[in-house]
Write an enzyme that holds these catalytic residues in place. Structure first.
Site, PDB file in Angstrom:
ATOM      1  N   THR B 176       1.058  -1.270  -0.014  1.00 29.43           N
ATOM      2  CA  THR B 176       0.074   0.064   0.075  1.00 29.43           C
ATOM      3  C   THR B 176       0.954   1.094   0.035  1.00 29.43           C
ATOM      4  O   THR B 176       1.976   1.152   0.520  1.00 29.43           O
ATOM      5  CB  THR B 176      -0.718   0.162   1.396  1.00 29.43           C
ATOM      6  OG1 THR B 176      -1.599  -1.217   1.509  1.00 29.43           O
ATOM      7  CG2 THR B 176      -1.856   1.165   1.107  1.00 29.43           C
ATOM      8  N   GLY B 206     -10.388  -3.540   0.380  1.00 28.23           N
ATOM      9  CA  GLY B 206      -9.597  -3.548   1.773  1.00 28.23           C
ATOM     10  C   GLY B 206      -9.983  -2.138   2.409  1.00 28.23           C
ATOM     11  O   GLY B 206     -10.780  -1.767   2.166  1.00 28.23           O
TER      12      GLY B 206
END
Lengths: 309, 309
Positions: B176, B206
């Site tokens: 990320t 997510g």
């Protein structure tokens, strides 16, 4: 014996008495009564809060007047994209689907997401695909067809607007259904389900399927299911905000709901409401709109089915 | 003059020294340095925190080693589904995309969602469609191809698993990228972007694109961008939890980050970390994993680019 309770909603907003007939009102009340009775019966026989909210929301999803499941509004392409979530206050486990199109009861798919997917949120065609692997029947578009929703869509397209579950131009409703429950073992759960906005475009997701925004449950604090202007409920993290006001500031459920619904949301134009329960079985059905389809039933004798203030 | 600061991350997890070469480490550090410099330059010349986090995250998205934008991992169908969000702490406005597949910089689409869509979150093909209407170039699948990601996908398929941005079997990384910034006017902003899980199925979303979970900014408290096991970050509403601990319990940014990252998340196996800023310009880069790609730069002279503890 411990208190057990359930509260449900069928959406909030401007529900005009002028466009409500006695027959229609009776239908709404029957829909609410059937759902609350289903959930309550589960609690009464020792079932879990998760089972109760799943059953109550499934019943609301099957009822064509509410904007969820069968009664879901049309999106911009003439299809249906439904959002839903369920959360277990005992474990803080959650399951959610966004933009699912072909299942009868999105809340039941959420339960499967929570228990069998290893994930929390599944979206779009992938969510339908997961539902298929879990044995959920794939419904054809006909299942979701109601004349009222079709007319709303045609009107919305004509006006070129994205609408919240309008029934006519003067009325504004946030079509969502939801339930919160406290079972005999002291466990809390919450679930929310919606067909979203009439004529919605671009795969818009509202607050309903987002744990913390439209749906939240935590045995230490509360269970919450929201309905309203989804975008503002996401930005204010409404459901978890109430939990934090209780946990970190020591507020009661009523105080926390009051601050969030009547003050914080009002200040930003966040019209809508929510149903809430705490671990003692206290019930709040708070809204800042003209009405909210709602009902509650508690082992201490409280039993209500209401629409207006 | 007021302090201004920026902090970024490129993901957290088990980053094994044994699988890191000096050349590779240098590349990662250069990627972080380039991104932090871009964001800082904007703040230094009086630009907004929103502009700074958008520029920093765009830079990280363009860097093929991080799992976001160009470097996004392959999903189960051999495509790319990216999630991202941006939030403006001054207005609490937010924009997010989930499962977007064909844009170069998802964070820039989030900015357009926030400013031009009337919505907060758009998903799937609808998000790509919106991006097109906003003039964003549609990238072909080739753009996201890197040999490393392709190999990871092939391995994941062979093993039949859904992976977090693995580079080898022993290492576990939560791919990320994210940024938080405080500008000269005292405004906070946060942004996060990810390619999600290698070989992911069913349109899994997510925490990254969810305001309150993986991304949050509020001028009164803090700006947060998370990286980690997304499901657990959603269930704990991590980013907003830190904000509430500050607002309702009066904790400092450091105390709030410590409780959430080192205690609450650890207890449920929530491996990962976050970058955080408060309105005074205090910077926290907290993680409970072995490492986190991270960097920060502040007008008070702090300047760091780090990988390991």
């Amino acid at each position: 014996m411990s208190t057990f309770s359930i509260a449900i909603h069928g959406g909030a907003g401007t529900i005009l008495r002028s466009s409500m007939t006695p027959e229609l009102q009776q239908q709404y009340e029957q829909g609410l009564q059937a759902a609350i009775d289903k959930g309550y019966a589960i609690l009464e026989t020792g079932g879990s809060a998760v089972d109760a909210v799943e059953a109550a929301v499934s019943s609301l999803e099957d009822f064509p007047l509410f904007n969820a499941g069968r009664g879901s509004v049309f999106n911009n392409k003439g299809g249906h994209e439904m959002d839903a979530a369920i959360m277990d206050g005992r474990t803080l486990e959650a399951g959610a689907v966004a933009g699912i199109s072909h299942v009868k009861n999105p809340v039941q798919v959420c339960r499967a997401v929570m228990e069998n997917s290893g994930h929390v949120m599944l979206a779009g065609a992938g969510a339908d695909e997961f539902a298929k692997t879990q044995g959920f029947e794939q419904m054809s578009d006909d299942y979701y067809y109601t004349e009222q929703r079709y007319k709303q869509w045609q009107e919305a397209m004509k006006e070129g607007v994205v609408q919240l579950d309008h029934t006519d131009k003067e009325s504004k409703k946030f079509g969502t259904v939801g339930a919160v429950a406290l079972d005999k073992d002291g466990n809390l759960a919450a679930a929310t389900s919606t067909g979203g906005l009439t004529n919605k475009k671009f795969g818009r997701i509202g607050d309903s399927p987002i744990p913390g925004a439209g749906t939240y449950a935590n045995n230490d604090t509360c269970a919450i299911s929201c309905t309203g202007v989804g975008e503002l409920f996401i930005r204010r993290v409404v459901a978890y905000d109430i939990s934090c006001l209780m946990e970190y500031k020591g507020l009661s459920l009523r105080e926390a709901c009051d601050i969030v619904v009547q003050d914080k949301l009002v200040k930003i134009g966040g019209e809508g409401g929510l149903v809430a329960l705490d671990k003692h079985g206290n019930i709040e059905m708070a809204f800042n709109s003209e009405g909210m389809y709602r009902a509650c039933k508690s082992s201490d004798g409280r039993s209500e089915v209401l629409i207006y203030r």
